[in-house]
Design a protein around this motif. Structure first.
Motif, PDB file in Angstrom:
ATOM      1  N   ASP A  32       0.853  -1.192   0.000  1.00 18.42           N
ATOM      2  CA  ASP A  32       0.000   0.000   0.000  1.00 18.42           C
ATOM      3  C   ASP A  32       0.887   1.240   0.000  1.00 18.42           C
ATOM      4  N   GLY A  33       1.006   1.873  -1.134  1.00 15.45           N
ATOM      5  CA  GLY A  33       1.878   3.029  -1.279  1.00 15.45           C
ATOM      6  C   GLY A  33       1.577   4.155  -0.309  1.00 15.45           C
ATOM      7  N   SER A  34       0.333   4.251   0.162  1.00 18.92           N
ATOM      8  CA  SER A  34      -0.014   5.318   1.105  1.00 18.92           C
ATOM      9  C   SER A  34       0.546   5.063   2.496  1.00 18.92           C
ATOM     10  N   LEU A  35       1.068   3.867   2.728  1.00 16.44           N
ATOM     11  CA  LEU A  35       1.630   3.514   4.035  1.00 16.44           C
ATOM     12  C   LEU A  35       3.157   3.441   4.015  1.00 16.44           C
ATOM     13  N   MET A  36       3.740   3.774   2.862  1.00 11.34           N
ATOM     14  CA  MET A  36       5.183   3.655   2.696  1.00 11.34           C
ATOM     15  C   MET A  36       5.832   5.013   2.445  1.00 11.34           C
ATOM     16  N   LEU A  37       7.103   5.120   2.856  1.00 15.20           N
ATOM     17  CA  LEU A  37       7.897   6.303   2.537  1.00 15.20           C
ATOM     18  C   LEU A  37       8.241   6.279   1.046  1.00 15.20           C
ATOM     19  N   PRO A  38       8.692   7.403   0.513  1.00 19.89           N
ATOM     20  CA  PRO A  38       9.029   7.437  -0.915  1.00 19.89           C
ATOM     21  C   PRO A  38      10.072   6.400  -1.353  1.00 19.89           C
ATOM     22  N   ASP A  39      10.900   5.893  -0.426  1.00 20.31           N
ATOM     23  CA  ASP A  39      11.888   4.874  -0.806  1.00 20.31           C
ATOM     24  C   ASP A  39      11.252   3.511  -1.072  1.00 20.31           C
ATOM     25  N   ASN A  40       9.969   3.367  -0.738  1.00 21.14           N
ATOM     26  CA  ASN A  40       9.230   2.106  -0.910  1.00 21.14           C
ATOM     27  C   ASN A  40       9.863   0.930  -0.183  1.00 21.14           C
ATOM     28  N   ILE A  41      10.643   1.223   0.841  1.00 20.96           N
ATOM     29  CA  ILE A  41      11.262   0.190   1.670  1.00 20.96           C
ATOM     30  C   ILE A  41      10.750   0.291   3.099  1.00 20.96           C
ATOM     31  N   HIS A  42      10.591   1.519   3.575  1.00 22.31           N
ATOM     32  CA  HIS A  42      10.233   1.767   4.974  1.00 22.31           C
ATOM     33  C   HIS A  42       8.813   2.311   5.090  1.00 22.31           C
ATOM     34  N   ASN A  44       5.771   4.623   6.503  1.00 24.38           N
ATOM     35  CA  ASN A  44       5.618   5.962   7.078  1.00 24.38           C
ATOM     36  C   ASN A  44       4.890   5.823   8.418  1.00 24.38           C
ATOM     37  N   ALA A  45       4.501   6.921   9.031  1.00 21.16           N
ATOM     38  CA  ALA A  45       3.869   6.878  10.355  1.00 21.16           C
ATOM     39  C   ALA A  45       2.594   6.039  10.332  1.00 21.16           C
ATOM     40  N   LYS A  46       1.781   6.192   9.296  1.00 18.44           N
ATOM     41  CA  LYS A  46       0.558   5.378   9.204  1.00 18.44           C
ATOM     42  C   LYS A  46       0.892   3.906   9.028  1.00 18.44           C
ATOM     43  N   GLY A  47       1.938   3.635   8.267  1.00 18.98           N
ATOM     44  CA  GLY A  47       2.364   2.248   8.082  1.00 18.98           C
ATOM     45  C   GLY A  47       2.881   1.633   9.368  1.00 18.98           C
ATOM     46  N   VAL A  48       3.625   2.417  10.127  1.00 17.90           N
ATOM     47  CA  VAL A  48       4.119   1.933  11.422  1.00 17.90           C
ATOM     48  C   VAL A  48       2.941   1.633  12.342  1.00 17.90           C
ATOM     49  N   SER A  49       1.931   2.479  12.312  1.00 19.27           N
ATOM     50  CA  SER A  49       0.735   2.222  13.135  1.00 19.27           C
ATOM     51  C   SER A  49       0.096   0.895  12.753  1.00 19.27           C
ATOM     52  N   ARG A  50       0.053   0.604  11.468  1.00 18.38           N
ATOM     53  CA  ARG A  50      -0.519  -0.663  11.001  1.00 18.38           C
ATOM     54  C   ARG A  50       0.333  -1.836  11.476  1.00 18.38           C
ATOM     55  N   VAL A  51       1.651  -1.691  11.423  1.00 21.79           N
ATOM     56  CA  VAL A  51       2.552  -2.738  11.906  1.00 21.79           C
ATOM     57  C   VAL A  51       2.309  -2.976  13.396  1.00 21.79           C
ATOM     58  N   VAL A  52       2.193  -1.895  14.154  1.00 19.70           N
ATOM     59  CA  VAL A  52       1.965  -2.002  15.598  1.00 19.70           C
ATOM     60  C   VAL A  52       0.637  -2.708  15.870  1.00 19.70           C
ATOM     61  N   GLU A  53      -0.388  -2.391  15.105  1.00 24.06           N
ATOM     62  CA  GLU A  53      -1.686  -3.070  15.268  1.00 24.06           C
ATOM     63  C   GLU A  53      -1.542  -4.575  15.075  1.00 24.06           C
ATOM     64  N   GLY A  54      -0.742  -4.968  14.097  1.00 21.40           N
ATOM     65  CA  GLY A  54      -0.563  -6.392  13.836  1.00 21.40           C
ATOM     66  C   GLY A  54       0.255  -7.106  14.902  1.00 21.40           C
ATOM     67  N   LEU A  55       1.277  -6.429  15.410  1.00 24.20           N
ATOM     68  CA  LEU A  55       2.166  -7.046  16.395  1.00 24.20           C
ATOM     69  C   LEU A  55       1.645  -6.967  17.828  1.00 24.20           C
TER      70      LEU A  55
END
Length: 73
Positions: A32-42, A44-55
């Motif tokens: 999901d590009g809206s959850l990733m930084l422009p490098d498409n590796i890391h 972004n803040a919303k993506g980290v929130s999603r990771v935290v929800e899963g873990l």
């Protein structure tokens, strides 16, 4: 091939050490590009929130198990 060989160790380690396994912590984030930084590796803040929800359930369960083990001593 390298990735498959390397990634195969994690289920083995989880079983060996009786540890929970979260197979890919960027699941649902990396595609999901809206959850990733422009490098498409890391993520972004919303993506980290999603990771935290899963873990979070795994971390909460581990903390609960550890607390119960400490209280039993």
């Amino acid at each position: 091939d390298y990735g498959n060989a390397f990634n195969a160790i994690f289920p083995q380690l989880a079983k060996q050490y009786d540890a929970p396994l979260y197979p890919f912590f960027l699941e649902g984030v990396v595609t999901d590009g809206s959850l990733m930084l422009p490098d498409n590796i890391h993520p972004n803040a919303k993506g980290v929130s999603r990771v935290v929800e899963g873990l979070s359930p795994l971390v909460e369960a581990a903390l609960k198990d550890n607390k119960e083990a400490v209280l039993e001593k």
